[in-house]
Design a protein around this motif. Structure first.
Motif, PDB file in Angstrom:
ATOM      1  N   ARG A  14       0.864  -1.170   0.000  1.00  0.00           N
ATOM      2  CA  ARG A  14       0.000   0.000   0.000  1.00  0.00           C
ATOM      3  C   ARG A  14       0.901   1.220   0.000  1.00  0.00           C
ATOM      4  O   ARG A  14       2.113   1.118   0.100  1.00  0.00           O
ATOM      5  CB  ARG A  14      -0.928   0.028   1.229  1.00  0.00           C
ATOM      6  CG  ARG A  14      -2.052  -1.003   1.197  1.00  0.00           C
ATOM      7  CD  ARG A  14      -2.974  -0.760  -0.008  1.00  0.00           C
ATOM      8  NE  ARG A  14      -4.036  -1.746  -0.105  1.00  0.00           N
ATOM      9  CZ  ARG A  14      -3.963  -2.884  -0.797  1.00  0.00           C
ATOM     10  NH1 ARG A  14      -2.864  -3.207  -1.426  1.00  0.00           N
ATOM     11  NH2 ARG A  14      -4.987  -3.692  -0.876  1.00  0.00           N
ATOM     12  N   ARG A  15       0.297   2.382  -0.040  1.00  0.00           N
ATOM     13  CA  ARG A  15       1.073   3.623  -0.085  1.00  0.00           C
ATOM     14  C   ARG A  15       2.053   3.727   1.089  1.00  0.00           C
ATOM     15  O   ARG A  15       3.154   4.233   0.947  1.00  0.00           O
ATOM     16  CB  ARG A  15       0.135   4.817  -0.077  1.00  0.00           C
ATOM     17  CG  ARG A  15       0.843   6.132  -0.255  1.00  0.00           C
ATOM     18  CD  ARG A  15      -0.109   7.275  -0.278  1.00  0.00           C
ATOM     19  NE  ARG A  15      -1.122   7.018  -1.307  1.00  0.00           N
ATOM     20  CZ  ARG A  15      -1.973   7.910  -1.738  1.00  0.00           C
ATOM     21  NH1 ARG A  15      -1.971   9.111  -1.234  1.00  0.00           N
ATOM     22  NH2 ARG A  15      -2.848   7.617  -2.664  1.00  0.00           N
ATOM     23  N   SER A  16       1.641   3.226   2.265  1.00  0.00           N
ATOM     24  CA  SER A  16       2.495   3.338   3.459  1.00  0.00           C
ATOM     25  C   SER A  16       3.720   2.431   3.411  1.00  0.00           C
ATOM     26  O   SER A  16       4.668   2.641   4.158  1.00  0.00           O
ATOM     27  CB  SER A  16       1.686   3.039   4.719  1.00  0.00           C
ATOM     28  OG  SER A  16       1.152   1.727   4.654  1.00  0.00           O
ATOM     29  N   GLY A  17       3.702   1.414   2.560  1.00  0.00           N
ATOM     30  CA  GLY A  17       4.843   0.519   2.462  1.00  0.00           C
ATOM     31  C   GLY A  17       4.434  -0.892   2.082  1.00  0.00           C
ATOM     32  O   GLY A  17       3.359  -1.110   1.520  1.00  0.00           O
ATOM     33  N   GLU A  18       5.300  -1.835   2.411  1.00  0.00           N
ATOM     34  CA  GLU A  18       5.093  -3.236   2.042  1.00  0.00           C
ATOM     35  C   GLU A  18       5.316  -4.128   3.254  1.00  0.00           C
ATOM     36  O   GLU A  18       6.202  -3.888   4.071  1.00  0.00           O
ATOM     37  CB  GLU A  18       6.083  -3.632   0.947  1.00  0.00           C
ATOM     38  CG  GLU A  18       6.012  -5.088   0.567  1.00  0.00           C
ATOM     39  CD  GLU A  18       7.051  -5.490  -0.463  1.00  0.00           C
ATOM     40  OE1 GLU A  18       7.056  -6.668  -0.834  1.00  0.00           O
ATOM     41  OE2 GLU A  18       7.865  -4.638  -0.884  1.00  0.00           O
ATOM     42  N   LEU A  19       4.475  -5.160   3.354  1.00  0.00           N
ATOM     43  CA  LEU A  19       4.674  -6.212   4.346  1.00  0.00           C
ATOM     44  C   LEU A  19       5.211  -7.419   3.592  1.00  0.00           C
ATOM     45  O   LEU A  19       4.575  -7.910   2.659  1.00  0.00           O
ATOM     46  CB  LEU A  19       3.354  -6.556   5.039  1.00  0.00           C
ATOM     47  CG  LEU A  19       2.657  -5.412   5.769  1.00  0.00           C
ATOM     48  CD1 LEU A  19       1.321  -5.883   6.347  1.00  0.00           C
ATOM     49  CD2 LEU A  19       3.550  -4.827   6.844  1.00  0.00           C
ATOM     50  N   ASP A  20       6.400  -7.897   3.986  1.00  0.00           N
ATOM     51  CA  ASP A  20       7.013  -9.024   3.281  1.00  0.00           C
ATOM     52  C   ASP A  20       6.155 -10.277   3.401  1.00  0.00           C
ATOM     53  O   ASP A  20       5.812 -10.901   2.402  1.00  0.00           O
ATOM     54  CB  ASP A  20       8.416  -9.305   3.822  1.00  0.00           C
ATOM     55  CG  ASP A  20       9.394  -8.184   3.513  1.00  0.00           C
ATOM     56  OD1 ASP A  20       9.184  -7.454   2.520  1.00  0.00           O
ATOM     57  OD2 ASP A  20      10.367  -8.038   4.262  1.00  0.00           O
ATOM     58  N   ILE A  21       5.832 -10.657   4.642  1.00  0.00           N
ATOM     59  CA  ILE A  21       5.035 -11.863   4.871  1.00  0.00           C
ATOM     60  C   ILE A  21       4.033 -11.581   5.988  1.00  0.00           C
ATOM     61  O   ILE A  21       4.383 -11.009   7.023  1.00  0.00           O
ATOM     62  CB  ILE A  21       5.917 -13.059   5.293  1.00  0.00           C
ATOM     63  CG1 ILE A  21       6.945 -13.384   4.206  1.00  0.00           C
ATOM     64  CG2 ILE A  21       5.065 -14.292   5.605  1.00  0.00           C
ATOM     65  CD1 ILE A  21       7.990 -14.417   4.620  1.00  0.00           C
ATOM     66  N   VAL A  22       2.804 -12.004   5.761  1.00  0.00           N
ATOM     67  CA  VAL A  22       1.787 -12.011   6.810  1.00  0.00           C
ATOM     68  C   VAL A  22       1.432 -13.479   7.018  1.00  0.00           C
ATOM     69  O   VAL A  22       1.048 -14.174   6.074  1.00  0.00           O
ATOM     70  CB  VAL A  22       0.535 -11.203   6.418  1.00  0.00           C
ATOM     71  CG1 VAL A  22      -0.509 -11.256   7.532  1.00  0.00           C
ATOM     72  CG2 VAL A  22       0.901  -9.762   6.084  1.00  0.00           C
ATOM     73  N   ALA A  23       1.619 -13.949   8.246  1.00  0.00           N
ATOM     74  CA  ALA A  23       1.392 -15.364   8.548  1.00  0.00           C
ATOM     75  C   ALA A  23       0.495 -15.494   9.775  1.00  0.00           C
ATOM     76  O   ALA A  23       0.325 -14.536  10.542  1.00  0.00           O
ATOM     77  CB  ALA A  23       2.729 -16.060   8.802  1.00  0.00           C
ATOM     78  N   GLU A  24      -0.073 -16.675   9.941  1.00  0.00           N
ATOM     79  CA  GLU A  24      -0.865 -16.984  11.124  1.00  0.00           C
ATOM     80  C   GLU A  24      -0.253 -18.166  11.843  1.00  0.00           C
ATOM     81  O   GLU A  24       0.232 -19.109  11.214  1.00  0.00           O
ATOM     82  CB  GLU A  24      -2.295 -17.374  10.742  1.00  0.00           C
ATOM     83  CG  GLU A  24      -3.179 -16.230  10.386  1.00  0.00           C
ATOM     84  CD  GLU A  24      -4.601 -16.679  10.075  1.00  0.00           C
ATOM     85  OE1 GLU A  24      -5.526 -15.959  10.449  1.00  0.00           O
ATOM     86  OE2 GLU A  24      -4.768 -17.740   9.447  1.00  0.00           O
ATOM     87  N   LEU A  25      -0.308 -18.104  13.156  1.00  0.00           N
ATOM     88  CA  LEU A  25       0.072 -19.224  14.010  1.00  0.00           C
ATOM     89  C   LEU A  25      -1.040 -19.328  15.040  1.00  0.00           C
ATOM     90  O   LEU A  25      -1.093 -18.535  15.984  1.00  0.00           O
ATOM     91  CB  LEU A  25       1.425 -18.991  14.672  1.00  0.00           C
ATOM     92  CG  LEU A  25       1.972 -20.141  15.513  1.00  0.00           C
ATOM     93  CD1 LEU A  25       2.193 -21.392  14.659  1.00  0.00           C
ATOM     94  CD2 LEU A  25       3.262 -19.751  16.199  1.00  0.00           C
ATOM     95  N   GLY A  26      -1.960 -20.254  14.791  1.00  0.00           N
ATOM     96  CA  GLY A  26      -3.164 -20.308  15.616  1.00  0.00           C
ATOM     97  C   GLY A  26      -3.960 -19.038  15.400  1.00  0.00           C
ATOM     98  O   GLY A  26      -4.222 -18.632  14.282  1.00  0.00           O
ATOM     99  N   ARG A  27      -4.306 -18.344  16.487  1.00  0.00           N
ATOM    100  CA  ARG A  27      -5.068 -17.087  16.394  1.00  0.00           C
ATOM    101  C   ARG A  27      -4.162 -15.859  16.267  1.00  0.00           C
ATOM    102  O   ARG A  27      -4.636 -14.749  16.091  1.00  0.00           O
ATOM    103  CB  ARG A  27      -5.972 -16.944  17.607  1.00  0.00           C
ATOM    104  CG  ARG A  27      -7.038 -18.015  17.653  1.00  0.00           C
ATOM    105  CD  ARG A  27      -8.135 -17.772  18.651  1.00  0.00           C
ATOM    106  NE  ARG A  27      -8.644 -16.410  18.794  1.00  0.00           N
ATOM    107  CZ  ARG A  27      -9.466 -15.782  17.942  1.00  0.00           C
ATOM    108  NH1 ARG A  27      -9.849 -16.401  16.843  1.00  0.00           N
ATOM    109  NH2 ARG A  27      -9.892 -14.563  18.198  1.00  0.00           N
ATOM    110  N   LEU A  28      -2.874 -16.072  16.335  1.00  0.00           N
ATOM    111  CA  LEU A  28      -1.901 -14.985  16.280  1.00  0.00           C
ATOM    112  C   LEU A  28      -1.584 -14.620  14.829  1.00  0.00           C
ATOM    113  O   LEU A  28      -1.292 -15.484  14.008  1.00  0.00           O
ATOM    114  CB  LEU A  28      -0.613 -15.423  16.990  1.00  0.00           C
ATOM    115  CG  LEU A  28       0.536 -14.429  17.052  1.00  0.00           C
ATOM    116  CD1 LEU A  28       0.164 -13.216  17.896  1.00  0.00           C
ATOM    117  CD2 LEU A  28       1.766 -15.117  17.633  1.00  0.00           C
TER     118      LEU A  28
END
Length: 128
Positions: free
Chosen positions: A41-55
């Motif tokens: 997005r305009r604010s930047g980039e997230l390399d990886i978004v992952a889930e571990l259970g509910r986290l």
């Protein structure tokens, strides 16, 4: 001269893609589910978004190769970068309607040899 610059950018892009793939492979082997990669997005980039259970885990991937004269991969995560990742993460949470999710920011630092083979991978949970 332009050709030389182009090759440098291509090498950097190739190294970044190899680092992110190694990080994803590692995370999956550790039981994480990969939700998004290179979310921009305009604010930047997230390399990886992952889930571990509910986290929900936002992972910044950093890599280095060669002599280390520019510092380690971990050392490259500075205040500016952490601020940018946090800001983009808030945008991600809002955009995906997950504002109430428990969130953690991790760093995966990867060191490569000259052939882009992973020499070391360090996972720092709750890095910032």
């Amino acid at each position: 001269m332009a050709e030389r610059i182009s090759k440098g950018k291509d090498n950097r892009r190739e190294k970044g893609a190899a680092a992110e793939q190694a990080a994803c492979d590692y995370l999956v082997a550790e039981g994480y589910a990969i939700k998004d990669r290179n979310w921009r997005r305009r604010s930047g980039e997230l390399d990886i978004v992952a889930e571990l259970g509910r986290l929900l885990v936002i992972v910044e991937v950093r890599s280095r190769s060669g002599s280390g004269r520019y510092g380690t991969a971990v050392e490259s995560v500075d205040f500016r970068k952490t601020r940018q990742v946090r800001s983009t993460a808030l945008t991600y949470l809002h955009y995906t309607q997950q504002e109430e999710r428990e969130l953690r920011f991790d760093v995966i630092a990867i060191e490569f040899d000259t052939e882009l083979n992973v020499v070391s991978l360090q996972h720092i949970k709750g890095a910032f």
